[in-house]
Design an enzyme around this catalytic site. Sequence first.
Site, PDB file in Angstrom:
ATOM      1  N   GLY A  50       0.124   4.380   4.990  1.00 47.47           N
ATOM      2  CA  GLY A  50      -0.792   3.997   6.094  1.00 47.47           C
ATOM      3  C   GLY A  50      -0.536   2.980   6.764  1.00 47.47           C
ATOM      4  N   CYS A  51       0.040   1.978   5.971  1.00 50.00           N
ATOM      5  CA  CYS A  51       0.873   0.835   7.020  1.00 50.00           C
ATOM      6  C   CYS A  51       1.862   1.155   7.571  1.00 50.00           C
ATOM      7  CB  CYS A  51       1.110  -0.313   5.869  1.00 50.00           C
ATOM      8  SG  CYS A  51      -0.524  -0.703   5.003  1.00 50.00           S
ATOM      9  N   THR A  52       2.857   2.035   7.241  1.00 54.60           N
ATOM     10  CA  THR A  52       3.990   2.322   7.853  1.00 54.60           C
ATOM     11  C   THR A  52       3.751   3.022   9.210  1.00 54.60           C
ATOM     12  OG1 THR A  52       5.242   2.666   5.692  1.00 54.60           O
ATOM     13  CG2 THR A  52       6.058   3.650   7.522  1.00 54.60           C
TER      14      THR A  52
END
Length: 162
Positions: A54-56
């Site tokens: 998700g952060c990527t």
Amino acid sequence: MRALPLLLGLFRAQALAPGDKAPLLEAQDSYGRPVNLRGSYVVLWFYPKAKSPGCTAQAKRYSELYPEFQRLGARVYGVSHDPAREQCDFVEKLALRGGMIPDPQGRLARAYGVRSFFGFYSRDTFLLSPEGRIERIWRGVNPFKDADTVLAYLKELREKGR
């Protein structure tokens, strides 16, 4: 039983609201350069962990839209508990644009009322005004839509002459 509310209070977000003075703490980006949180619109997007899926996705979208943010006079910084070296690897591996701010002691997270559980920050995004005020807060954001939502709001502000 009294200990439980005290313990839960450790994870409760501080009450900041639009119009409040932004906590303009001194900060450095992941490469050790000073970050000025004053003088222009600033987007601070807090995220749980570098290199997670998700952060990527969130970081890549902010990077793709970075020229638009710049055109509108905004600077963009991702903030996480990750140490600087891990953030640098994240930036370099994905060729990300914008900045990253390491917050391993949780100073920025606490100041902005971002929840932290074992060093994983909640996904909260703040837009700071050039005057150093909280312009808008998004809590618990969708990592796949966050950058687009913030950019659309910033475009609306600029169209209104702000």
